[in-house]
Motif scaffolding. Structure first.
Motif, PDB file in Angstrom:
ATOM      1  N   THR A 133      -0.173   2.903  13.821  1.00  0.00           N
ATOM      2  CA  THR A 133       0.130   1.498  13.473  1.00  0.00           C
ATOM      3  C   THR A 133       0.711   0.793  14.691  1.00  0.00           C
ATOM      4  OG1 THR A 133       0.690   2.237  11.233  1.00  0.00           O
ATOM      5  CG2 THR A 133       1.288  -0.018  11.825  1.00  0.00           C
ATOM      6  N   PHE A 134       0.097  -0.323  15.064  1.00  0.00           N
ATOM      7  CA  PHE A 134       0.590  -1.130  16.173  1.00  0.00           C
ATOM      8  C   PHE A 134       1.386  -2.322  15.619  1.00  0.00           C
ATOM      9  CE2 PHE A 134      -3.618   0.453  17.911  1.00  0.00           C
ATOM     10  CZ  PHE A 134      -3.059   1.437  18.708  1.00  0.00           C
ATOM     11  N   THR A 135       2.223  -2.904  16.477  1.00  0.00           N
ATOM     12  CA  THR A 135       3.000  -4.088  16.078  1.00  0.00           C
ATOM     13  C   THR A 135       2.564  -5.260  16.939  1.00  0.00           C
ATOM     14  OG1 THR A 135       4.840  -2.560  15.746  1.00  0.00           O
ATOM     15  CG2 THR A 135       5.334  -4.906  15.605  1.00  0.00           C
ATOM     16  N   SER A 136       2.020  -6.294  16.299  1.00  0.00           N
ATOM     17  CA  SER A 136       1.637  -7.479  17.086  1.00  0.00           C
ATOM     18  C   SER A 136       2.705  -8.558  16.876  1.00  0.00           C
ATOM     19  CB  SER A 136       0.229  -7.942  16.718  1.00  0.00           C
ATOM     20  OG  SER A 136       0.155  -8.461  15.421  1.00  0.00           O
ATOM     21  N   GLY A 137       2.353  -9.779  16.491  1.00  0.00           N
ATOM     22  CA  GLY A 137       3.383 -10.792  16.316  1.00  0.00           C
ATOM     23  C   GLY A 137       2.788 -12.148  16.009  1.00  0.00           C
ATOM     24  N   ILE A 138       3.641 -12.996  15.426  1.00  0.00           N
ATOM     25  CA  ILE A 138       3.222 -14.314  14.937  1.00  0.00           C
ATOM     26  C   ILE A 138       2.630 -15.183  16.049  1.00  0.00           C
ATOM     27  CG2 ILE A 138       5.613 -15.181  15.199  1.00  0.00           C
ATOM     28  CD1 ILE A 138       2.961 -16.391  12.656  1.00  0.00           C
ATOM     29  N   ASN A 139       3.047 -14.974  17.306  1.00  0.00           N
ATOM     30  CA  ASN A 139       2.530 -15.894  18.341  1.00  0.00           C
ATOM     31  C   ASN A 139       1.017 -15.760  18.547  1.00  0.00           C
ATOM     32  OD1 ASN A 139       2.634 -13.513  19.860  1.00  0.00           O
ATOM     33  ND2 ASN A 139       4.591 -14.107  20.812  1.00  0.00           N
ATOM     34  N   ALA A 140       0.426 -14.632  18.076  1.00  0.00           N
ATOM     35  CA  ALA A 140      -1.037 -14.512  18.139  1.00  0.00           C
ATOM     36  C   ALA A 140      -1.699 -15.528  17.209  1.00  0.00           C
ATOM     37  CB  ALA A 140      -1.469 -13.102  17.738  1.00  0.00           C
ATOM     38  N   TYR A 141      -0.999 -15.922  16.166  1.00  0.00           N
ATOM     39  CA  TYR A 141      -1.587 -16.782  15.117  1.00  0.00           C
ATOM     40  C   TYR A 141      -1.011 -18.199  15.160  1.00  0.00           C
ATOM     41  CZ  TYR A 141      -3.023 -12.154  13.949  1.00  0.00           C
ATOM     42  OH  TYR A 141      -3.567 -10.890  14.058  1.00  0.00           O
ATOM     43  N   ARG A 142       0.152 -18.371  15.784  1.00  0.00           N
ATOM     44  CA  ARG A 142       0.781 -19.683  15.967  1.00  0.00           C
ATOM     45  C   ARG A 142       1.261 -19.810  17.401  1.00  0.00           C
ATOM     46  NH1 ARG A 142      -1.436 -21.095  12.636  1.00  0.00           N
ATOM     47  NH2 ARG A 142      -1.015 -22.045  10.634  1.00  0.00           N
ATOM     48  N   PRO A 143       0.319 -19.823  18.395  1.00  0.00           N
ATOM     49  CA  PRO A 143       0.768 -19.991  19.778  1.00  0.00           C
ATOM     50  C   PRO A 143       1.440 -21.355  19.936  1.00  0.00           C
ATOM     51  CG  PRO A 143      -1.632 -20.136  19.616  1.00  0.00           C
ATOM     52  CD  PRO A 143      -1.151 -19.733  18.260  1.00  0.00           C
ATOM     53  N   ASN A 144       2.440 -21.448  20.835  1.00  0.00           N
ATOM     54  CA  ASN A 144       3.182 -22.711  20.928  1.00  0.00           C
ATOM     55  C   ASN A 144       3.157 -23.322  22.327  1.00  0.00           C
ATOM     56  OD1 ASN A 144       4.913 -21.176  22.438  1.00  0.00           O
ATOM     57  ND2 ASN A 144       6.587 -21.156  20.951  1.00  0.00           N
ATOM     58  N   GLY A 145       2.265 -22.807  23.195  1.00  0.00           N
ATOM     59  CA  GLY A 145       2.185 -23.394  24.536  1.00  0.00           C
ATOM     60  C   GLY A 145       3.158 -22.762  25.512  1.00  0.00           C
ATOM     61  N   ALA A 146       4.000 -21.862  25.021  1.00  0.00           N
ATOM     62  CA  ALA A 146       4.963 -21.202  25.911  1.00  0.00           C
ATOM     63  C   ALA A 146       4.959 -19.691  25.695  1.00  0.00           C
ATOM     64  CB  ALA A 146       6.362 -21.765  25.682  1.00  0.00           C
ATOM     65  N   ASN A 147       3.897 -19.207  25.067  1.00  0.00           N
ATOM     66  CA  ASN A 147       3.855 -17.753  24.803  1.00  0.00           C
ATOM     67  C   ASN A 147       2.406 -17.228  24.904  1.00  0.00           C
ATOM     68  OD1 ASN A 147       2.683 -18.711  22.440  1.00  0.00           O
ATOM     69  ND2 ASN A 147       4.480 -18.301  21.175  1.00  0.00           N
ATOM     70  N   THR A 148       1.611 -17.869  25.784  1.00  0.00           N
ATOM     71  CA  THR A 148       0.162 -17.625  25.785  1.00  0.00           C
ATOM     72  C   THR A 148      -0.218 -16.177  26.073  1.00  0.00           C
ATOM     73  OG1 THR A 148      -0.185 -19.909  26.416  1.00  0.00           O
ATOM     74  CG2 THR A 148      -2.020 -18.407  26.826  1.00  0.00           C
ATOM     75  N   ILE A 149       0.403 -15.558  27.075  1.00  0.00           N
ATOM     76  CA  ILE A 149      -0.044 -14.202  27.427  1.00  0.00           C
ATOM     77  C   ILE A 149       0.394 -13.184  26.367  1.00  0.00           C
ATOM     78  CG2 ILE A 149       1.895 -13.603  28.975  1.00  0.00           C
ATOM     79  CD1 ILE A 149      -1.855 -12.772  29.538  1.00  0.00           C
ATOM     80  N   MET A 150       1.574 -13.406  25.789  1.00  0.00           N
ATOM     81  CA  MET A 150       2.022 -12.501  24.715  1.00  0.00           C
ATOM     82  C   MET A 150       1.136 -12.693  23.485  1.00  0.00           C
ATOM     83  SD  MET A 150       4.129 -10.109  24.001  1.00  0.00           S
ATOM     84  CE  MET A 150       5.869  -9.802  24.166  1.00  0.00           C
ATOM     85  N   ALA A 151       0.757 -13.953  23.210  1.00  0.00           N
ATOM     86  CA  ALA A 151      -0.142 -14.232  22.079  1.00  0.00           C
ATOM     87  C   ALA A 151      -1.473 -13.513  22.281  1.00  0.00           C
ATOM     88  CB  ALA A 151      -0.368 -15.739  21.955  1.00  0.00           C
ATOM     89  N   ALA A 152      -1.988 -13.540  23.524  1.00  0.00           N
ATOM     90  CA  ALA A 152      -3.276 -12.888  23.813  1.00  0.00           C
ATOM     91  C   ALA A 152      -3.163 -11.377  23.615  1.00  0.00           C
ATOM     92  CB  ALA A 152      -3.711 -13.206  25.238  1.00  0.00           C
ATOM     93  N   ALA A 153      -2.074 -10.799  24.097  1.00  0.00           N
ATOM     94  CA  ALA A 153      -1.889  -9.343  23.931  1.00  0.00           C
ATOM     95  C   ALA A 153      -1.791  -8.998  22.448  1.00  0.00           C
ATOM     96  CB  ALA A 153      -0.640  -8.889  24.674  1.00  0.00           C
ATOM     97  N   ASN A 154      -1.005  -9.777  21.718  1.00  0.00           N
ATOM     98  CA  ASN A 154      -0.842  -9.506  20.280  1.00  0.00           C
ATOM     99  C   ASN A 154      -2.157  -9.694  19.522  1.00  0.00           C
ATOM    100  OD1 ASN A 154       1.846  -8.722  20.154  1.00  0.00           O
ATOM    101  ND2 ASN A 154       2.598 -10.832  20.046  1.00  0.00           N
ATOM    102  N   GLY A 155      -2.878 -10.774  19.865  1.00  0.00           N
ATOM    103  CA  GLY A 155      -4.149 -11.018  19.181  1.00  0.00           C
ATOM    104  C   GLY A 155      -5.135  -9.895  19.439  1.00  0.00           C
ATOM    105  N   GLY A 156      -5.138  -9.366  20.665  1.00  0.00           N
ATOM    106  CA  GLY A 156      -6.060  -8.288  21.017  1.00  0.00           C
ATOM    107  C   GLY A 156      -5.826  -7.023  20.214  1.00  0.00           C
ATOM    108  N   LEU A 157      -4.609  -6.843  19.723  1.00  0.00           N
ATOM    109  CA  LEU A 157      -4.304  -5.609  18.972  1.00  0.00           C
ATOM    110  C   LEU A 157      -5.123  -5.500  17.682  1.00  0.00           C
ATOM    111  CD1 LEU A 157      -0.429  -5.350  19.480  1.00  0.00           C
ATOM    112  CD2 LEU A 157      -2.170  -3.744  20.299  1.00  0.00           C
ATOM    113  N   ALA A 158      -5.474  -6.640  17.077  1.00  0.00           N
ATOM    114  CA  ALA A 158      -6.267  -6.583  15.836  1.00  0.00           C
ATOM    115  C   ALA A 158      -7.646  -6.000  16.135  1.00  0.00           C
ATOM    116  CB  ALA A 158      -6.386  -7.983  15.235  1.00  0.00           C
ATOM    117  N   SER A 159      -8.266  -6.448  17.232  1.00  0.00           N
ATOM    118  CA  SER A 159      -9.584  -5.921  17.600  1.00  0.00           C
ATOM    119  C   SER A 159      -9.481  -4.468  18.042  1.00  0.00           C
ATOM    120  CB  SER A 159     -10.194  -6.735  18.740  1.00  0.00           C
ATOM    121  OG  SER A 159     -10.267  -8.082  18.364  1.00  0.00           O
ATOM    122  N   LEU A 160      -8.423  -4.172  18.772  1.00  0.00           N
ATOM    123  CA  LEU A 160      -8.229  -2.792  19.230  1.00  0.00           C
ATOM    124  C   LEU A 160      -8.116  -1.844  18.029  1.00  0.00           C
ATOM    125  CD1 LEU A 160      -7.602  -0.916  21.721  1.00  0.00           C
ATOM    126  CD2 LEU A 160      -5.213  -1.199  21.101  1.00  0.00           C
TER     127      LEU A 160
END
Ligand SMILES: NC(=O)c1ccc[n+]([C@@H]2O[C@H](COP(=O)([O-])OP(=O)(O)OC[C@H]3O[C@@H](n4cnc5c(N)ncnc54)[C@H](OP(=O)(O)O)[C@@H]3O)[C@@H](O)[C@H]2O)c1
Length: 242
Positions: A133-160
């Motif tokens: 089980t991996f842990t991603s985070g809300i910023n993958a689904y609600r990016p706010n313009g100040a968390n883009t790279i973390m959002a991308a890493a978190n979003g990628g975990l679903a595909s991974l």
């Protein structure tokens, strides 16, 4: 043999999960970079197990999920692992507009959160028997313009997780996506945490910030449900709606 290996288990959500498991008498292996932090966590859990009369064994292994040699050694040295849970992340310096983030910082986030999770899948194959089980985070689904790279890493975990769920079947591979949760990860972000939490709690349908225990219970349920694989469980107080 260990029942559950928690990479990131020295603090926050991972530590909360370890506490729930130790209370049941499970054998737990805590993994993180800081040997001191791990030793403190292991000793605290050992005391709790003694007080509750449980036979739980708690081990700690220092390792950096971003380093291939560490991850390879972690699983080469493990005879059998039933479940692996990954909560490891270092958010130092990753928040701000992309133009203000150092490329090395962005690489470090991808190396630990996304490539590190892939390394776990790669080296846990043949060792883990139940789930990852991996842990991603809300910023993958609600990016706010100040968390883009973390959002991308978190979003990628679903595909991974989906890819690994096919590759490693019947081992199940899932993701838990937390919303804002009060853990030590917020301590080094240089912000007024209490004010930010109060404002967010007012916005959220759940009307509160999450606790490490909220996420630990979600991790436990995903890990144990034998029909859950390639899933993302959102535990965010309704944050995706606001
Ligand atoms: N708290 C929130 O509001 C929130 C919201 C959404 C998503 N998340 C995600 O939830 C997960 C858990 O975070 P948390 O809030 O519980 O934070 P935390 O208390 O800081 O826990 C993270 C743990 O990961 C370990 N770690 C960091 N980098 C590592 C590495 N390279 N290799 C191995 N271990 C490493 C840390 O220990 P060492 O420093 O000793 O290595 C620490 O014990 C993270 O993936 C985070 O992105 C958190």
């Amino acid at each position: 043999m260990t029942d559950v290996m928690i990479i990131g288990g020295g603090s926050g959500m991972g530590f909360a999960l370890a506490r729930l498991l130790v209370a049941e008498g499970a054998d737990v292996t805590l993994v993180g970079r800081s040997a001191d932090r791990l030793d403190r966590a292991r000793d605290a859990l050992g005391r709790e197990a003694d007080l509750s009369g449980q036979q739980a064994k708690v081990r700690s292994v220092p390792a950096d999920i971003g380093r291939e040699a560490d991850v390879a050694e972690l699983f080469a040295g493990a005879e059998r692992v039933e479940h692996v849970v990954v909560t490891a992340a270092d958010a130092t310096g990753v928040y701000g507009r992309s133009g203000d983030i150092a490329v090395d910082t962005a690489r470090a986030v991808l190396d630990t959160k996304l490539l590190g999770a892939w390394l776990v899948g790669r080296y846990a194959a043949g060792v883990v028997t139940g789930s990852i089980t991996f842990t991603s985070g809300i910023n993958a689904y609600r990016p706010n313009g100040a968390n883009t790279i973390m959002a991308a890493a978190n979003g990628g975990l679903a595909s991974l997780a989906s890819g690994l769920a096919i590759e490693l079947a019947p081992v199940r591979v899932n993701v838990v996506s937390p919303g804002w949760v009060d853990t030590p990860i917020w301590d080094d972000l240089g912000m007024d945490k209490d004010a930010a939490f109060a404002e967010m709690a007012r916005r959220l349908p759940a009307r509160r910030i999450g606790s490490a225990d909220d996420i630990a219970r979600a991790l436990l349920s995903v890990m144990r449900n034998p029909f859950t694989t390639a899933a993302v469980l959102h535990v965010d107080g309704g944050h995706r709606l606001v």
